[in-house]
Write a protein that holds these residues in place. Structure first.
Motif, PDB file in Angstrom:
ATOM      1  N   MET A 108       0.713  -1.165  -0.078  1.00  0.00           N
ATOM      2  CA  MET A 108       0.139   0.165   0.010  1.00  0.00           C
ATOM      3  C   MET A 108       0.925   1.214  -0.007  1.00  0.00           C
ATOM      4  O   MET A 108       2.003   1.068   0.261  1.00  0.00           O
ATOM      5  CB  MET A 108      -0.858  -0.017   1.186  1.00  0.00           C
ATOM      6  CG  MET A 108      -0.025   0.256   2.353  1.00  0.00           C
ATOM      7  SD  MET A 108      -1.074   0.364   3.960  1.00  0.00           S
ATOM      8  CE  MET A 108      -0.934  -1.547   4.055  1.00  0.00           C
ATOM      9  N   ILE A 109       0.049   2.380  -0.289  1.00  0.00           N
ATOM     10  CA  ILE A 109       0.961   3.699  -0.386  1.00  0.00           C
ATOM     11  C   ILE A 109      -0.180   4.746   0.508  1.00  0.00           C
ATOM     12  O   ILE A 109      -1.187   4.580   0.328  1.00  0.00           O
ATOM     13  CB  ILE A 109       0.836   4.395  -1.676  1.00  0.00           C
ATOM     14  CG1 ILE A 109       1.853   3.387  -2.507  1.00  0.00           C
ATOM     15  CG2 ILE A 109       1.446   5.564  -1.480  1.00  0.00           C
ATOM     16  CD1 ILE A 109       1.559   3.732  -4.028  1.00  0.00           C
ATOM     17  N   ILE A 110       0.558   5.238   1.290  1.00  0.00           N
ATOM     18  CA  ILE A 110      -0.381   6.081   2.490  1.00  0.00           C
ATOM     19  C   ILE A 110       0.192   7.291   2.109  1.00  0.00           C
ATOM     20  O   ILE A 110       1.327   7.655   2.076  1.00  0.00           O
ATOM     21  CB  ILE A 110      -0.130   5.480   4.082  1.00  0.00           C
ATOM     22  CG1 ILE A 110      -0.631   3.972   4.071  1.00  0.00           C
ATOM     23  CG2 ILE A 110      -0.699   6.662   4.824  1.00  0.00           C
ATOM     24  CD1 ILE A 110      -0.118   3.510   5.428  1.00  0.00           C
ATOM     25  N   SER A 111      -0.801   8.453   2.354  1.00  0.00           N
ATOM     26  CA  SER A 111      -0.466   9.712   2.351  1.00  0.00           C
ATOM     27  C   SER A 111      -1.466  10.794   3.015  1.00  0.00           C
ATOM     28  O   SER A 111      -2.634  10.460   3.131  1.00  0.00           O
ATOM     29  CB  SER A 111      -0.185   9.922   0.789  1.00  0.00           C
ATOM     30  OG  SER A 111      -0.036  11.393   0.587  1.00  0.00           O
ATOM     31  N   ASN A 112      -0.744  11.326   3.573  1.00  0.00           N
ATOM     32  CA  ASN A 112      -1.839  12.730   3.866  1.00  0.00           C
ATOM     33  C   ASN A 112      -2.332  13.604   3.065  1.00  0.00           C
ATOM     34  O   ASN A 112      -3.068  14.677   3.249  1.00  0.00           O
ATOM     35  CB  ASN A 112      -0.902  13.739   5.035  1.00  0.00           C
ATOM     36  CG  ASN A 112       0.477  13.913   4.517  1.00  0.00           C
ATOM     37  OD1 ASN A 112       1.049  13.524   3.492  1.00  0.00           O
ATOM     38  ND2 ASN A 112       0.828  15.369   5.233  1.00  0.00           N
ATOM     39  N   HIS A 113      -1.989  13.383   1.796  1.00  0.00           N
ATOM     40  CA  HIS A 113      -2.485  14.187   0.676  1.00  0.00           C
ATOM     41  C   HIS A 113      -3.085  13.166  -0.404  1.00  0.00           C
ATOM     42  O   HIS A 113      -2.672  12.032  -0.444  1.00  0.00           O
ATOM     43  CB  HIS A 113      -1.619  15.329   0.020  1.00  0.00           C
ATOM     44  CG  HIS A 113      -1.171  16.263   1.121  1.00  0.00           C
ATOM     45  ND1 HIS A 113      -1.836  17.345   1.151  1.00  0.00           N
ATOM     46  CD2 HIS A 113       0.162  16.302   1.829  1.00  0.00           C
ATOM     47  CE1 HIS A 113      -1.188  17.942   2.155  1.00  0.00           C
ATOM     48  NE2 HIS A 113      -0.062  17.453   2.487  1.00  0.00           N
ATOM     49  N   ASN A 114      -3.787  13.648  -1.400  1.00  0.00           N
ATOM     50  CA  ASN A 114      -4.434  12.925  -2.246  1.00  0.00           C
ATOM     51  C   ASN A 114      -3.885  13.025  -3.781  1.00  0.00           C
ATOM     52  O   ASN A 114      -3.873  12.410  -4.563  1.00  0.00           O
ATOM     53  CB  ASN A 114      -5.974  13.348  -2.549  1.00  0.00           C
ATOM     54  CG  ASN A 114      -6.692  11.952  -2.876  1.00  0.00           C
ATOM     55  OD1 ASN A 114      -6.384  10.885  -2.781  1.00  0.00           O
ATOM     56  ND2 ASN A 114      -7.769  12.450  -3.742  1.00  0.00           N
ATOM     57  N   LYS A 115      -2.548  13.776  -3.486  1.00  0.00           N
ATOM     58  CA  LYS A 115      -2.293  13.969  -4.785  1.00  0.00           C
ATOM     59  C   LYS A 115      -1.531  13.158  -5.815  1.00  0.00           C
ATOM     60  O   LYS A 115      -1.449  13.164  -6.846  1.00  0.00           O
ATOM     61  CB  LYS A 115      -1.074  15.353  -4.345  1.00  0.00           C
ATOM     62  CG  LYS A 115      -0.186  16.105  -5.758  1.00  0.00           C
ATOM     63  CD  LYS A 115       0.473  16.904  -5.403  1.00  0.00           C
ATOM     64  CE  LYS A 115       1.637  17.115  -6.691  1.00  0.00           C
ATOM     65  NZ  LYS A 115       3.013  17.744  -6.212  1.00  0.00           N
ATOM     66  N   ASP A 120      -3.154   6.124  14.371  1.00  0.00           N
ATOM     67  CA  ASP A 120      -3.702   5.015  14.850  1.00  0.00           C
ATOM     68  C   ASP A 120      -4.410   4.276  13.623  1.00  0.00           C
ATOM     69  O   ASP A 120      -4.212   2.888  13.180  1.00  0.00           O
ATOM     70  CB  ASP A 120      -4.992   5.211  15.591  1.00  0.00           C
ATOM     71  CG  ASP A 120      -4.531   5.611  17.108  1.00  0.00           C
ATOM     72  OD1 ASP A 120      -3.191   5.217  17.424  1.00  0.00           O
ATOM     73  OD2 ASP A 120      -5.113   5.945  17.883  1.00  0.00           O
ATOM     74  N   GLN A 121      -4.843   5.182  12.636  1.00  0.00           N
ATOM     75  CA  GLN A 121      -5.337   4.353  11.439  1.00  0.00           C
ATOM     76  C   GLN A 121      -4.049   3.791  10.611  1.00  0.00           C
ATOM     77  O   GLN A 121      -4.374   2.855  10.009  1.00  0.00           O
ATOM     78  CB  GLN A 121      -6.009   5.606  10.627  1.00  0.00           C
ATOM     79  CG  GLN A 121      -7.650   6.054  10.956  1.00  0.00           C
ATOM     80  CD  GLN A 121      -7.920   6.839  10.172  1.00  0.00           C
ATOM     81  OE1 GLN A 121      -7.327   8.130  10.137  1.00  0.00           O
ATOM     82  NE2 GLN A 121      -8.941   6.611   9.178  1.00  0.00           N
ATOM     83  N   VAL A 122      -3.081   4.509  10.581  1.00  0.00           N
ATOM     84  CA  VAL A 122      -1.840   3.930   9.865  1.00  0.00           C
ATOM     85  C   VAL A 122      -1.372   2.783  10.553  1.00  0.00           C
ATOM     86  O   VAL A 122      -1.077   1.789   9.800  1.00  0.00           O
ATOM     87  CB  VAL A 122      -0.675   4.962   9.875  1.00  0.00           C
ATOM     88  CG1 VAL A 122       0.381   4.519   9.258  1.00  0.00           C
ATOM     89  CG2 VAL A 122      -1.300   6.183   9.281  1.00  0.00           C
TER      90      VAL A 122
END
Lengths: 289, 289, 289, 289
Positions: free
Chosen positions: D120-127, D154-156
């Protein structure tokens, strides 16, 4: 055995249990292993090892150590050498007109950064005698022309042998040594070539580099073999250059590369880090030394 | 003239007053000089210049600028080209089996780090179609065997010309292009060779590098000319390697060098930083761009 | 004017027509421009230029040239200096215990690879006198303790001024110079710091590098300013290292980087390639020199 | 045991006979040693070893091997881990706005040059969702502001744990992770910092580098620890730059360094080449792998 570091260089066919057998041998003979480095060439199925031992805890004699090790070596078909670090190696430096490598080697030797005795400098010209004088090293001027090449080389051999020279460094000696000469000193002549071999073999590499418009120039230190510029490569390095460089500026930039490359190669040789295999040099890095 | 950066590339016999005459011309025509780079080859007595101009303060038309400059150029024997930066260049990428350069160029183009339109990917194999699809670039599979080489090249030429391709990038296209093909696109084909040329020209450079036991490997980007691997060198780089490297690991280490070297060469070309002179490429560095 | 190369270093607010005005000035005064290098700092709107001129075709006197140029310079707010290359610069080298930079600078100077007169070596210890003797350079032993610092620095200033020293090289001089001393020689003291600044400022950088576990070590040559290790950086370089390195081996690897970095910085200074702007050094590359 | 390569990472107090005991253990349990690398930290008297074994000749079970090895390990105080190479590691990539490291890691993983599953890729932005889509990797957009930091982390953690993620790669994730988060994944989070640490810690390193006028810029990959930018360094590299570079061009030049440095660090981690000791990372080189 006196407190000292003993180094083994080992080469043999790869086979199961080698590391265990060899390291157990040293352990059982009272040595502590300071470092153990290995390389397996799986194409040629050959195993290479460099082991440095602390001899503080053992009273074994050199003769016993070597006899015992040969008993291990024979069934495993091990080709080996040992060095006790108790005798500085004797070095001769051969030069022609160019001084930068000569200064560099003499400075490192004088300041204890190259562990050797520079016994003499031999040159086919008299030009660099003043450098030898600055460092108080005997300088032999042995001019050579085509007709006197054999005689001159004989004189060189006599000098080297009379002084028990272990390593000959060709620090920009601009003569091609004969096969006979080279065969006297197998893996004991290191040459610096002023290009990143195999590019620009032979004469005038900086001029050729300029004409080809390369964007980097380099230097190569290698063992001299009968094939000019074809011997096992010990060290190479390069620097970026631009179109602004002329053959003259390439020569100047290259001089700094040549110094570092030759000094590192000589250090690796003196420090027993190299095993030659065919035309390739296995150069083990320093291990916290 | 719209707000834009205008670039001139200039080559002529060296002569007194050149810089003054050329820069005064631009000043009097209302331009502000953003950067001015020059190189004098004093062996060949040739002068090279790259000038970047800010056109904000002038209303001169392209036609007038070029006519006026030609009047300056004729008596000084100036060979010149101008670029107005108002049209992205069209690029075609040719590949065979190897993907790393292709990904790298497509990513840089998509992310705006290479200023061009990748119009198409041409390959003699179908293997890399999926990469083209990921980036939504047309992919043309044009197989080639010895007997069909001329026909296949004709198809390639048709595709390139129909799409007004300005630059062809051979990103590990493992076919030798014919002289006819290459002459269609002088100084407009960039090839990546996976060695530090002139070392290891031709096929299998990593295998040759392993066998020669070199201590560094490299890559070279150059303009394709009719002499294979002999064209003007644009970029080169190397990485140190050790005896541990096999041909396979050399290939892997080399891939990262190839990517950087080819991308830099293409950027320099697209950014009008290069003047070719004989077999040498004058590559001006970026000037705060 | 005798056949010679005249160099101008120029700094002024950026403005339209600068290159044209300056190069036309030199053309009209009979000079041929050998190389012209410029840099525009668009953040600070400042223009920097280095011009090298061939004076063969002009009979203008130095005085007339400088007067004429000042007339151009005043309205354009140009800060400038000129060098006629007709007088070798005088250099003093300051050292403490470490010899490698000293040898390197003396060898380059003696062999004509650094264009300067080494007038003296000054040290707070007597240890390196033998190196000065080898090269026949006057050696001044001026010990210093906290209480005598001001007196010792006064002695140093007297020596430097009596010998008309143009450049002071701190070649591993392990004393912090006072602000008063440094202000005597603005942009005329070059120091070598044995880390890639701004990492590891202050004492014992190799020990700190070991403890931080960095994978490369470096050296930095910079102009000394009153803020220790904060002056304008002229040259930097690094080498990769591994976990195997101890503080001692880092010191040895670093010595070779220090030599090259300091020698290049000194050469760039002596060759008038540097303009300091605030805390940044604009270092123009050699232009085919 | 199936044909496979088994890797041991070993750390213990240095003591006589270690290599012999360990290699004899593997020999007697039927393994062939493919490579054996060691490092002795003589300051801390600690021994580190990486051994790669060929398991073709043995039928021992994993359980038996581990039980047997623990019997050897206990008296020698060995801290160890073993990997059987039979399960690809799961990786998560965290990003913000910057795409170059992301593309690079995804390409290497897709093309088999990084041996892992990117889960997965996790980001604080949608860019950067489009990049994830190109490579068909799940993308989770988890925005974060100061007030929601704990919840977002926590979600991460939930995502990482639900997907059995072995390694978290912070590929320019521009958020400071909490100590709680970091402690969940000791030596399992790799961060890329865009400077040659310890220079320019914290935000905006390229701007700081410009202002300091450094002549080289770099990147550092390190394990994330609770002290920001202070964790064990895995890889570093630099490139030379000049005064011409602006913060923008430094960023562009730096991007290529960041890609190579992060990819090498991740590869070394995935390939079990790293042992962390205090704040230093012992990174064994590849051994003909």
């Amino acid at each position: 055995m006196k407190p000292q570091v003993v180094s083994f260089l080992i080469k043999c066919p790869d086979q199961k249990g080698l590391v265990a057998k060899i390291t157990t041998f040293f352990y059982e003979n009272g040595f502590n292993i300071l470092s153990s480095q290995q390389y397996v060439n799986s194409v040629e199925n050959t195993y290479f090892m460099r082991v440095r031992l602390n001899a503080d805890g053992t009273n074994i004699s050199k003769e016993a150590l070597e006899n015992n090790f040969q008993q291990l070596a024979t069934p495993l078909d091990i080709d080996w050498s040992v060095n006790y670090g108790d005798k500085k190696q004797n070095v001769a430096i051969m030069v022609s007109h160019t001084s930068h490598n000569l200064y560099d080697l003499l400075e490192r030797s004088k300041e204890g950064r190259l562990d050797c005795n520079v016994k003499m400098i031999i040159s086919n010209h008299n030009k660099l005698r003043y450098v030898a004088d600055m460092f108080n090293i005997p300088f032999y001027h042995l001019p050579v022309i085509k007709e006197t090449k054999r005689d001159q080389e004989d004189q060189v051999v006599q000098l080297l042998d009379a002084n028990e020279v272990d390593l000959v460094i060709m620090a920009r000696y601009m003569q091609i040594l004969s096969s006979d000469f080279i065969k006297h000193y197998p893996e004991r002549i290191i040459n610096i070539h002023h290009s990143f071999l195999p590019a620009f073999q032979g004469a005038n590499p900086y001029k050729k580099a300029y004409e080809r418009g390369v964007k980097l120039i380099g230097a190569t230190a290698h063992y001299a073999t009968v094939d000019l510029d074809e011997g096992p490569i010990i060290e190479q390095d390069v620097k970026p250059v631009t179109h602004e460089s002329t053959p003259t500026t390439l020569k100047r930039i290259g001089a700094d590369i040549e110094k570092l490359v030759l000094a590192r190669a000589v250090k690796n040789h003196l420090n027993h880090q190299i095993i030659v295999s065919g035309n390739r040099a296995i150069v083990f890095p320093e291990a916290g030394e």
